[in-house]
Structures are given as C-alpha cells and as structure tokens.
Write a protein that holds these residues in place. Structure first.
Motif, PDB file in Angstrom:
ATOM      1  N   ARG A  74       0.850  -1.188   0.000  1.00  0.00           N
ATOM      2  CA  ARG A  74       0.000   0.000   0.000  1.00  0.00           C
ATOM      3  C   ARG A  74       0.883   1.234   0.000  1.00  0.00           C
ATOM      4  NH1 ARG A  74      -4.761  -0.508   2.971  1.00  0.00           N
ATOM      5  NH2 ARG A  74      -4.989   1.740   2.714  1.00  0.00           N
ATOM      6  N   THR A  75       0.477   2.258  -0.730  1.00  0.00           N
ATOM      7  CA  THR A  75       1.215   3.524  -0.730  1.00  0.00           C
ATOM      8  C   THR A  75       0.473   4.630   0.007  1.00  0.00           C
ATOM      9  OG1 THR A  75       0.200   4.241  -2.818  1.00  0.00           O
ATOM     10  CG2 THR A  75       2.259   2.978  -2.959  1.00  0.00           C
ATOM     11  N   ARG A  76      -0.767   4.348   0.401  1.00  0.00           N
ATOM     12  CA  ARG A  76      -1.636   5.359   1.009  1.00  0.00           C
ATOM     13  C   ARG A  76      -1.687   6.620   0.138  1.00  0.00           C
ATOM     14  NH1 ARG A  76      -3.750   3.627   5.458  1.00  0.00           N
ATOM     15  NH2 ARG A  76      -4.683   5.638   5.985  1.00  0.00           N
ATOM     16  N   THR A  77      -1.833   6.375  -1.151  1.00  0.00           N
ATOM     17  CA  THR A  77      -1.957   7.448  -2.136  1.00  0.00           C
ATOM     18  C   THR A  77      -3.167   7.166  -3.016  1.00  0.00           C
ATOM     19  OG1 THR A  77       0.442   7.767  -2.205  1.00  0.00           O
ATOM     20  CG2 THR A  77      -0.830   8.679  -4.029  1.00  0.00           C
ATOM     21  N   ILE A  78      -3.992   8.190  -3.229  1.00  0.00           N
ATOM     22  CA  ILE A  78      -5.141   8.085  -4.122  1.00  0.00           C
ATOM     23  C   ILE A  78      -4.884   8.992  -5.324  1.00  0.00           C
ATOM     24  CG2 ILE A  78      -7.595   8.678  -4.396  1.00  0.00           C
ATOM     25  CD1 ILE A  78      -8.019   7.712  -1.525  1.00  0.00           C
ATOM     26  N   GLY A  79      -5.119   8.477  -6.518  1.00  0.00           N
ATOM     27  CA  GLY A  79      -4.991   9.270  -7.731  1.00  0.00           C
ATOM     28  C   GLY A  79      -6.328   9.876  -8.102  1.00  0.00           C
ATOM     29  N   LEU A 121      -2.737  12.713  -2.225  1.00  0.00           N
ATOM     30  CA  LEU A 121      -3.572  12.801  -3.422  1.00  0.00           C
ATOM     31  C   LEU A 121      -2.725  13.245  -4.601  1.00  0.00           C
ATOM     32  CD1 LEU A 121      -6.471  12.683  -4.643  1.00  0.00           C
ATOM     33  CD2 LEU A 121      -6.670  15.121  -4.098  1.00  0.00           C
ATOM     34  N   MET A 122      -2.802  12.493  -5.708  1.00  0.00           N
ATOM     35  CA  MET A 122      -2.134  12.863  -6.960  1.00  0.00           C
ATOM     36  C   MET A 122      -3.198  13.227  -7.979  1.00  0.00           C
ATOM     37  SD  MET A 122       0.838   9.970  -7.368  1.00  0.00           S
ATOM     38  CE  MET A 122       1.352  10.715  -8.913  1.00  0.00           C
ATOM     39  N   ILE A 123      -3.096  14.409  -8.606  1.00  0.00           N
ATOM     40  CA  ILE A 123      -4.125  14.907  -9.523  1.00  0.00           C
ATOM     41  C   ILE A 123      -3.562  14.976 -10.938  1.00  0.00           C
ATOM     42  CG2 ILE A 123      -5.668  16.827 -10.060  1.00  0.00           C
ATOM     43  CD1 ILE A 123      -5.576  17.574  -7.086  1.00  0.00           C
ATOM     44  N   LYS A 171       2.973   4.682 -10.215  1.00  0.00           N
ATOM     45  CA  LYS A 171       3.183   5.266  -8.885  1.00  0.00           C
ATOM     46  C   LYS A 171       2.524   4.437  -7.783  1.00  0.00           C
ATOM     47  CE  LYS A 171       5.367   8.876 -10.501  1.00  0.00           C
ATOM     48  NZ  LYS A 171       6.817   9.037 -10.285  1.00  0.00           N
ATOM     49  N   ARG A 172       1.839   3.358  -8.187  1.00  0.00           N
ATOM     50  CA  ARG A 172       1.229   2.396  -7.259  1.00  0.00           C
ATOM     51  C   ARG A 172       0.190   3.049  -6.348  1.00  0.00           C
ATOM     52  NH1 ARG A 172       4.080   0.034  -3.661  1.00  0.00           N
ATOM     53  NH2 ARG A 172       3.148  -2.034  -3.859  1.00  0.00           N
TER      54      ARG A 172
END
Length: 337
Positions: free
Chosen positions: A58-63, A92-94, A114-115
């Motif tokens: 898990r990366t704890r990142t949401i796209g 958050l990646m936008i 970026k997983r």
C-alpha cells in the motif's frame, strides 16, 4: 543521508528494533521506543515510503483524474477529496486529461506506475469512450463522479432528475411559460438526467420544452456567453422568459452574454444555474441555482474509497446526493411578457 542504521547506532539498538518502532510491527519497551524516537528526531531521519509501501503493498496514495482543475466546480470537488484524504492520512495525486481519451490512458498508466491504492475520476464529457477505456485499464478501485451508472466500481452524483424537476416546478409556479434550456454535451449523463427531470415536471404544469429552446454548448463560461445570442435572438414577445443553464459555469457566461445584448437580468430574462459553486453568490445579479454540494461529492467519493481500503467495506455501486434550490436575485416573475 541519514539511514536506519545511523538511528540504531545513536539509540544503541539493532536496526530491526528501529524498524519495529517505526512500523509498529512488534512491541518495544517504552524506554527503548523513547530512545529510538529521540534519535530519529535528533538526526532528522525520514523513513523510506517506497520501502514501507513494498512491505505493506500500500502507498496510502489516491490518484484523481479530472478534466481540468481550472473549472470552479471541479476545484470544489477536489477540495472535498483532498480534505478527506488528508484527514485519513492519504496523499492525493491529480492529473488533468482535458477530456482527451489518450491522455486518460497515459495518466492511468502513470498512476499505476506510482502504485496508487485507488482512483477518483471526474470528467465534464463523460463520453462512453472515456469510461470504456477506464474500465479496460481499471486495476484498482475506482469511484467516478457524475459518471454513467455501473461504468466503474462506484459512481457518486447528485439526483439530477430531481434537480431538473425542482427548477421546472419553481419557474412554472412563478408564472413562467416560455422557458429555454442551456445544456452541455448531449451524451453527458447528468445533462440527460437534468433535462429528463425538467421536461417531465414542465409537462405536469402543462408546459413543454420546445426543441428550438434547447441549446447545447461547451461546459465553459465562454460556451454560456456565446449561447446568449441564439437563445435570445428573436423579438421580445417570442424570446424565452427564463433560461435554465445546466451548470453554473455556463450560467455565469450566459449572464455576461445577456448583458452584451443590452438586456436586463432578471427584468428581460431570468436565469437559473446548477451546482451552486462559490462564484454563484457573487455574480451580478447573484445567481439562483440548484445546489449540488461539490465539496460533499468529493468527500463522499474519497471516504467511500478509504473505507473500502482501510476497512474492507464494499463500494456501493451508486451514491446519490439530494440537490436543493438556492434562490437569489437572477429570477423575477414575468410581467405579462
């Protein structure tokens, strides 16, 4: 660069003990944990998020994929997504696609590289091709905002059919009989729903949305501005008494286009928008509109994903948020025209 071994030497413990303190993978005595944390603070050590994500998967990142961050409605939705992510400890990646399907594919692959753990998607076009491509490359949970039902894992939207009905009832009950509609792209699911609700409610009042009073434009301020002339080109006795713009962005442009024609709002023509973006309260005159709570849409979408990721709760296929009417000064009952 400070490493985990540097921290271990400073705290006089093994580097595996440091790892257990950082990742909470095994109980460590309070005294040892205190020494490790003091060493981390003294040395300015930053754990490798890449290494941690490889261990946890898990990366704890949401796209987030959007048409454009410059759209005020999208900007408010993004605020809601970002707020929910921050509170839950997610990044958050936008990505901006400009509604180009090839851009969607490229950005999706970038986000997978970026997983990211999940994706929120929002587009002003919502063409079948867009969501067909999205479905073909979906590898993580996806929540889409204002998308066709069942196009991805979960769809969040307002009840646009109800929103259209609310406007039709409001205008009909205030004496309007010649009402035009300014819509975005014909294939956009929210445009379809708003027109359906609007038309069905007009019929209950014995009114009809005439084909020549349904005008389509781009979902931009410029699209709304340019729509003023074809909508209001006729003589005063035949032009619409009110125009229902199916987004506030178009409505704001429409207000400017109407003034360019030398007409008064609401004296010559009334205008109703949809979304209640922040700017709507500060137009001239302030815009009567349907409130689709943009920040709430973003928050609900992000929280659905976070609950799914953190607590294994199933994603609901659809989440509908009820719209409400916000009455301001861009509407005045017609005076016999």
């Amino acid at each position: 660069m400070v490493t985990i071994k540097d921290v271990a030497r400073r705290a006089n413990v093994s580097f595996t003990t440091v790892s257990h303190v950082i990742n909470s993978t095994r109980p460590v005595s309070p005294e040892t944990a205190k020494r490790v944390n003091a060493a981390i603070s003294d040395l300015g050590y930053l754990p490798s998020e890449v290494a941690r994500s490889l261990k946890s998967n898990r990366t704890r990142t949401i796209g987030m994929i959007v048409t454009t961050t410059s759209n005020p409605f999208f900007g408010e939705v993004i605020r809601g997504v970002e707020r929910a992510c921050f509170e839950a400890g997610y990044a958050l990646m936008i990505c901006n696609t400009d509604d180009v399907t090839d851009h969607l594919v490229t950005y999706m692959h970038t986000l997978f590289t970026k997983r990211v753990d999940a994706i929120v998607a929002m587009t002003s076009n919502a063409s079948p091709d867009f969501f067909e491509k999205l479905g073909q490359i979906e590898r993580v949970p996806v929540v889409a905002i204002d998308a066709p039902p069942h196009s991805v894992s979960s769809v969040v939207s307002d009840d646009s059919i109800l929103g259209g009905r609310i406007v039709a009832d409001y205008l009909a009950e205030n004496g309007f009989s010649r009402i035009a509609c300014l819509s975005g792209p014909a294939e956009h699911p929210r445009m379809i729903d708003r027109i359906e609700g609007f038309s069905s409610a007009l019929a209950r009042h014995g009114l009809k949305l005439e084909p020549d009073l349904l005008h389509r434009a781009s979902l931009t301020m410029e699209g709304g501005r340019l729509a003023a002339r074809p909508l209001l080109a006729g003589p005063a006795e035949t032009r619409p008494q009110a125009i229902f713009a199916l987004s506030d962005v178009m409505a704001i442009g429409l207000l400017n286009g109407i003034r360019e024609l030398g007409l008064d709002i609401p004296g010559d023509v009334s205008v109703v928008g949809y979304d209640d973006i922040e700017f709507a309260a500060y137009t001239f005159p302030p815009l009567t509109t349907v409130r689709q709570p943009a920040i709430e849409l973003g928050t609900v979408a992000a929280n659905a994903l976070i609950d799914h990721l953190d607590h294994d709760r199933p994603l609901p296929p659809t989440i509908a948020i009820e719209p409400t009417l916000v009455v301001r000064r861009s509407v005045a009952s017609p005076s016999g025209n």
